[in-house]
Design a protein around this motif. Structure first.
Motif, PDB file in Angstrom:
ATOM      1  N   ALA A  35      59.552  93.126  29.524  1.00  0.00           N
ATOM      2  CA  ALA A  35      60.301  94.418  29.032  1.00  0.00           C
ATOM      3  C   ALA A  35      61.550  94.500  30.085  1.00  0.00           C
ATOM      4  O   ALA A  35      62.787  94.765  29.887  1.00  0.00           O
ATOM      5  CB  ALA A  35      59.577  95.566  29.455  1.00  0.00           C
ATOM      6  N   TYR A  38      64.910  92.505  29.638  1.00  0.00           N
ATOM      7  CA  TYR A  38      66.136  92.980  28.291  1.00  0.00           C
ATOM      8  C   TYR A  38      67.312  93.369  28.846  1.00  0.00           C
ATOM      9  O   TYR A  38      68.284  93.089  27.950  1.00  0.00           O
ATOM     10  CB  TYR A  38      65.465  94.286  27.641  1.00  0.00           C
ATOM     11  CG  TYR A  38      66.226  94.725  26.407  1.00  0.00           C
ATOM     12  CD1 TYR A  38      66.359  93.880  25.357  1.00  0.00           C
ATOM     13  CD2 TYR A  38      66.608  96.064  26.441  1.00  0.00           C
ATOM     14  CE1 TYR A  38      67.331  94.476  24.399  1.00  0.00           C
ATOM     15  CE2 TYR A  38      67.713  96.342  25.462  1.00  0.00           C
ATOM     16  CZ  TYR A  38      67.860  95.676  24.334  1.00  0.00           C
ATOM     17  OH  TYR A  38      68.645  96.086  23.250  1.00  0.00           O
ATOM     18  N   LEU A  67      56.665  92.538  24.894  1.00  0.00           N
ATOM     19  CA  LEU A  67      57.492  93.790  25.694  1.00  0.00           C
ATOM     20  C   LEU A  67      58.845  93.810  25.620  1.00  0.00           C
ATOM     21  O   LEU A  67      59.672  94.717  25.383  1.00  0.00           O
ATOM     22  CB  LEU A  67      56.971  93.912  26.999  1.00  0.00           C
ATOM     23  CG  LEU A  67      55.342  94.045  27.227  1.00  0.00           C
ATOM     24  CD1 LEU A  67      55.074  94.287  28.622  1.00  0.00           C
ATOM     25  CD2 LEU A  67      55.062  95.344  26.443  1.00  0.00           C
ATOM     26  N   LYS A  71      61.344  96.844  23.870  1.00  0.00           N
ATOM     27  CA  LYS A  71      62.551  97.436  24.491  1.00  0.00           C
ATOM     28  C   LYS A  71      63.638  97.329  23.584  1.00  0.00           C
ATOM     29  O   LYS A  71      64.417  98.225  23.400  1.00  0.00           O
ATOM     30  CB  LYS A  71      62.861  96.675  25.831  1.00  0.00           C
ATOM     31  CG  LYS A  71      61.853  97.035  27.014  1.00  0.00           C
ATOM     32  CD  LYS A  71      62.089  98.504  27.372  1.00  0.00           C
ATOM     33  CE  LYS A  71      63.260  98.445  28.337  1.00  0.00           C
ATOM     34  NZ  LYS A  71      63.254  99.742  28.816  1.00  0.00           N
ATOM     35  N   ASP A 104      50.036  97.113  22.311  1.00  0.00           N
ATOM     36  CA  ASP A 104      51.369  96.364  22.393  1.00  0.00           C
ATOM     37  C   ASP A 104      51.471  95.966  20.814  1.00  0.00           C
ATOM     38  O   ASP A 104      52.695  96.227  20.342  1.00  0.00           O
ATOM     39  CB  ASP A 104      51.565  95.258  23.184  1.00  0.00           C
ATOM     40  CG  ASP A 104      51.410  95.454  24.473  1.00  0.00           C
ATOM     41  OD1 ASP A 104      52.009  96.566  24.878  1.00  0.00           O
ATOM     42  OD2 ASP A 104      51.034  94.857  25.512  1.00  0.00           O
TER      43      ASP A 104
END
Length: 347
Positions: A35, A38, A67, A71, A104
């Protein structure tokens, strides 16, 4: 034109493939990294003209692959996505999409349904697995699925359901540092020959075994994208291709499975391929990848002349040794000084 950019996914994968012939350009993003990566990936995607991905492949639900994709999809200004390949919970059982999986995977499923992004459309909505041929873009490119298979997908069902019951993550647990290999010195004094001869101990992770791996072919170029794919399944998928080509499958690049884990790269697989480029996608933060055993196997069995490509310079340091490069016939490629985490290859 074929370009592959290894983007800064931290300890995960985030790979941007572009190809075309001057009259068109296709773009495929394979995984999204962590994440926190990103913020570095977004400017690259935003700079695309047009800002659109033809295909987004989410190989499996490990956090270092999924992840960053979450995002991306949570970003109101995210790049357009034409289709997503991803095996959700119901794909594990090869049934119609009705329920959700582990946290997730559930979040990703929800985003795809909310945004009405075509999901596994090239497979008529069914699971992506070995033995199924996707409908292509009708542009000359081919995508040959080499992993997972039905058995590997179904063995993840119980794990996924248990994670749902616990409201946990897959896998979500901070990995411990890999144990030292008994009898071997630390880097700088490694015995490559002994390391390469280490018996293969396959990765037993069920999430990793469900990872989508595919062989991309266009204009005579072949790239094997592996995610964290199962070595045994990939060996069995590649054997018929190797036999048809006289013993070895020619590849132009191999994205080394599971960031160079010893349990995902065997001598047997390396001896099935003829490959000049090995791509190591990781900053090594959580698992210490690439493993010394996996790297030694590449040096010993990966061909007489090869290029090792790292998207993080620090992970290349231990292998950028003149005596080894001369003895084992390889070069090392790292990102430019101001772009650590990002390196582009072209064919």
């Amino acid at each position: 034109m074929i370009e592959l950019t290894m983007l800064p996914g931290k300890d995960g994968d985030c790979l941007l493939l572009s190809y075309g012939d001057g009259t068109f350009e296709r773009r495929v993003l394979v995984d999204g990294g962590r994440a926190s990566s990103y913020d570095q990936v977004k400017p690259v995607l935003a700079s695309l003209e047009p800002a659109h991905l033809d295909l987004l492949v989410v190989t499996h639900v490990d956090q270092d692959h999924v992840l960053g994709v979450l995002k991306l999809l949570e970003d109101e200004d995210h790049v357009g996505v034409g289709e997503v390949w991803f095996n959700g919970y119901d794909h594990l059982k090869d049934v119609a999409l009705e329920t959700f999986g582990a946290k997730d995977g559930e979040l990703l499923t929800t985003k795809l349904l909310e945004q009405h992004i075509p999901w596994n459309a090239a497979f008529e909505g069914r699971a992506i697995e070995h033995g199924r041929t996707p409908a292509g873009f009708d542009d000359g490119a081919r995508f040959h699925v080499v992993a997972p298979d039905r058995v590997l997908l179904e063995q993840l069902v119980a794990v996924w359901e248990e994670e749902c019951r616990k409201h946990g993550l897959i896998p979500g647990v901070e990995a411990q540092a890999p144990p030292a290999i008994e009898g071997f010195e630390q880097l700088g004094a490694l015995d490559i020959e002994k390391l390469a001869a280490t018996p293969f101990d396959p990765d037993e992770s069920k999430p990793n075994a469900s990872s989508i791996a595919f062989l991309f072919e266009y204009d005579g170029v072949r790239i094997l994208f592996t995610g964290d794919g199962d070595d045994r399944r990939m060996v069995e998928s590649l054997k018929p291709l190797a036999e048809a080509e006289g013993g070895r499958v020619h590849l132009d690049a191999l994205k080394v499975s599971h960031h160079g884990s010893a349990g995902n790269l065997s001598r047997e697989l390396l001896e099935l391929i003829d490959c000049p480029r090995y791509l190591i996608s990781t900053n090594g933060a959580r698992h210490g990848h690439p493993d010394a055993v996996a790297m030694a196997r590449i040096l010993k069995y990966g061909g007489d002349s090869k290029e090792l490509v790292f998207n993080y310079r620090e992970r290349a340091t231990d292998w950028d040794l003149p005596e080894w490069k001369e003895k084992y016939g390889y070069t090392v490629t790292v990102p430019p000084g101001d772009q650590d985490g990002r390196v582009t290859l072209a064919w």
